[in-house]
Enzyme design. Structure first.
Site, PDB file in Angstrom:
ATOM      1  N   GLU A  68       0.825  -1.204   0.000  1.00 27.87           N
ATOM      2  CA  GLU A  68       0.000   0.000   0.000  1.00 27.87           C
ATOM      3  C   GLU A  68       0.866   1.263   0.000  1.00 27.87           C
ATOM      4  O   GLU A  68       0.545   2.251  -0.666  1.00 27.87           O
ATOM      5  CB  GLU A  68      -0.929   0.012   1.216  1.00 27.87           C
ATOM      6  N   PRO A 270      11.491 -13.660   1.200  1.00 28.42           N
ATOM      7  CA  PRO A 270      10.266 -13.852   1.983  1.00 28.42           C
ATOM      8  C   PRO A 270       9.504 -12.540   2.176  1.00 28.42           C
ATOM      9  O   PRO A 270      10.093 -11.457   2.236  1.00 28.42           O
ATOM     10  CB  PRO A 270      10.775 -14.372   3.335  1.00 28.42           C
ATOM     11  N   ARG A 271       8.196 -12.661   2.298  1.00 26.54           N
ATOM     12  CA  ARG A 271       7.371 -11.477   2.548  1.00 26.54           C
ATOM     13  C   ARG A 271       7.703 -10.865   3.898  1.00 26.54           C
ATOM     14  O   ARG A 271       7.641  -9.650   4.058  1.00 26.54           O
ATOM     15  CB  ARG A 271       5.893 -11.884   2.485  1.00 26.54           C
ATOM     16  N   GLY A 312      12.938  -3.261   0.918  1.00 25.13           N
ATOM     17  CA  GLY A 312      13.116  -2.189  -0.051  1.00 25.13           C
ATOM     18  C   GLY A 312      14.113  -2.477  -1.148  1.00 25.13           C
ATOM     19  O   GLY A 312      14.516  -1.565  -1.864  1.00 25.13           O
ATOM     20  N   GLU A 313      14.526  -3.738  -1.308  1.00 27.43           N
ATOM     21  CA  GLU A 313      15.497  -4.072  -2.356  1.00 27.43           C
ATOM     22  C   GLU A 313      14.935  -5.054  -3.383  1.00 27.43           C
ATOM     23  O   GLU A 313      15.695  -5.751  -4.056  1.00 27.43           O
ATOM     24  CB  GLU A 313      16.772  -4.634  -1.740  1.00 27.43           C
ATOM     25  N   ASN A 337       1.358  -9.047  -5.307  1.00 29.67           N
ATOM     26  CA  ASN A 337       1.333  -8.231  -6.513  1.00 29.67           C
ATOM     27  C   ASN A 337       2.260  -8.790  -7.596  1.00 29.67           C
ATOM     28  O   ASN A 337       3.476  -8.833  -7.414  1.00 29.67           O
ATOM     29  CB  ASN A 337       1.748  -6.802  -6.139  1.00 29.67           C
ATOM     30  N   PRO A 338       1.708  -9.202  -8.762  1.00 30.78           N
ATOM     31  CA  PRO A 338       2.554  -9.713  -9.853  1.00 30.78           C
ATOM     32  C   PRO A 338       3.037  -8.627 -10.811  1.00 30.78           C
ATOM     33  O   PRO A 338       3.811  -8.907 -11.729  1.00 30.78           O
ATOM     34  CB  PRO A 338       1.608 -10.659 -10.586  1.00 30.78           C
ATOM     35  N   LEU A 339       2.573  -7.394 -10.622  1.00 33.52           N
ATOM     36  CA  LEU A 339       2.869  -6.346 -11.599  1.00 33.52           C
ATOM     37  C   LEU A 339       4.324  -5.901 -11.527  1.00 33.52           C
ATOM     38  O   LEU A 339       4.923  -5.553 -12.553  1.00 33.52           O
ATOM     39  CB  LEU A 339       1.938  -5.152 -11.379  1.00 33.52           C
ATOM     40  N   GLU A 340       4.899  -5.897 -10.323  1.00 31.05           N
ATOM     41  CA  GLU A 340       6.282  -5.458 -10.164  1.00 31.05           C
ATOM     42  C   GLU A 340       7.247  -6.357 -10.936  1.00 31.05           C
ATOM     43  O   GLU A 340       8.072  -5.858 -11.700  1.00 31.05           O
ATOM     44  CB  GLU A 340       6.633  -5.405  -8.680  1.00 31.05           C
TER      45      GLU A 340
END
Length: 437
Positions: A68, A270-271, A312-313, A337-340
């Site tokens: 988000e 990992p998330r 952030g990497e 999210n698959p868009l990245e």
């Protein structure tokens, strides 16, 4: 009758919160011990500001976590460009790090106050926001009611409702009406999301598309990327990103199957990085050699798994490969999210449990840029096929980048929807700066 019941429920919620307020410190201390709270800034969770409020109009943005936060960064930059101050609240330490990396000192960051009346009231009394912009699906009853009582406009942007959330709210129609009627505007991701918000009592509702498509490419350090690419050499790589429990073990099993055949390096991100000690132990128990980013371990020919245990990497990790499995989809549910990865030039693999990103996956799958797998065996076959068929992989990558480009426009639509709220603040910022609180 249901309106009366809703008022009773919200009143009970309020008083339970008041009762819990004096003892909530132990809960925050417990989370802090697990690395889920910044102990040095715990006062912010009680609504106590740690920095001075700037002059003039101010917009409060709230984004729960990393996804988000990333989504609203371009929108925040647009508001700042108009001379309006911004305080951004997030709920996790990882999202705070992303906010610092992508927004710097131009935006004030605070941890979101607990959804208890004393904390929310203290926060609002200090910051006096002229507008509250909430990302995606953060519906906190006390916060919404306190904003409504102060007649501060509340706008939900990039709004979405998962199947589970919609079902839960729909089963409590009186409560949904009492809360959603406080929203001045909802800007939803899809027509399906928009209709769900309308069903729950939100009006007006617009559709913008997904703001995550309009975000800047994730940042990375070119020097670090060159160093890792030199270390990897001509080895084939694939990444399992945003993984949840069980999916790291699946990635380790895929690596063991394909290691000798492909000379493979597996990247696992990992998330929740705080799980990485346990993940490393699990991978070592499988006989795999693990390098970790936080330790600065080199990627030697003997390295099996590069464990991306930083925040952030993602831009670095995804640029090291052209094949990415997106987690929370094989064993956990909801998807990520698959868009990245599609944006950064990866062929996308995913499990089937992607309800929270249904439209994005549908568009990627329709263009041939994403493929779904049923189990670990099918994932191994998919990774092997894509790494050994360069033409297929390149076709998927190009299709993904074209699909993401076609999906852009959400930022422009969102700004247009916000103009009735933002334009007066722009004028106010130029003509009538407010004295500090």
């Amino acid at each position: 009758m249901r309106g009366v019941l809703a008022r009773v429920a919200l009143s009970a919620y309020r008083w339970i919160g008041v009762g819990l307020y004096p003892v909530i410190g132990s809960y925050l201390a417990f989370r802090g011990a697990k690395g889920k709270e910044d102990r040095s800034r715990r006062r912010e969770r009680y609504g106590r500001a740690s920095v001075e409020r700037p002059n003039g109009p101010l917009v409060w943005f709230h984004a729960a976590s990393v996804g988000e936060t990333t989504a609203v960064v371009p929108l925040i930059k647009e508001v700042r460009r108009r001379g309006i101050s911004v305080v951004l609240t997030t709920g996790t330490t990882s999202s705070a790090k992303v906010a610092a990396a992508r927004l710097g000192s131009g935006v004030i960051h605070q941890y979101v106050p607990l959804d208890l009346k004393p904390a929310v009231s203290r926060f609002l009394d200090y910051w006096h926001p002229d507008l509250a912009i909430i990302a995606e699906s953060e519906i906190w009853p006390m916060t919404i009611l306190e904003l409504g009582a102060r007649h501060i406009p509340q706008v939900l942007v990039n709004g979405r409702l998962s199947d589970r959330s919609f079902k839960r709210w729909k089963s409590r129609p009186g409560l949904a009406d009492a809360l959603f009627e406080n929203l001045a505007l909802v800007i939803a991701q899809t027509e399906e999301d928009a209709e769900r918000f309308r069903t729950l009592g939100a009006l007006p509702v617009l559709v913008s598309g997904n703001l995550k498509v309009d975000t800047d490419s994730p940042p990375y350090d070119p020097a670090v990327l060159r160093e890792y690419r030199d270390q990897v050499g001509d080895r084939k790589t694939w990444a399992a990103i945003s993984t949840f429990e069980g999916e790291e073990a699946a990635a380790g099993n895929v690596h063991r199957v394909l290691k000798e055949r492909l000379g493979l390096l597996t990247i696992i991100v990992p998330r929740h990085p705080e799980r990485c000690d346990a993940i490393e132990d699990m991978l070592k128990a499988k006989g795999l050699t693990v390098a970790r980013r936080t330790r600065g371990d080199p990627l030697t020919p003997e390295t099996d798994v590069f464990l991306g245990d930083t925040i952030g990497e993602m831009g670095l990790y995804l640029r090291m490969t052209e094949v990415a499995f997106v987690g929370r989809s094989l064993f956990a549910e909801g998807g990520q999210n698959p868009l990245e990865p599609a944006m950064l030039g990866c062929a996308v693999l995913s499990g089937a449990n992607v309800q929270n990103f249904r439209e994005s996956y549908q568009k990627l799958a329709k263009s041939g840029s994403a493929r779904m797998v049923r189990d670990v065996e099918m994932l191994a076959k998919g990774v092997n096929y894509l790494l050994t068929h360069d033409d297929v992989r390149r076709t998927m990558i190009e299709a993904g980048q074209e699909t993401v480009q076609d999906m852009r426009g959400a930022l422009r639509a969102t700004i247009k929807g916000l103009e009735p709220y933002i334009n007066p603040l722009t004028v106010k910022a130029r003509l009538h700066p407010r004295e500090p609180s």
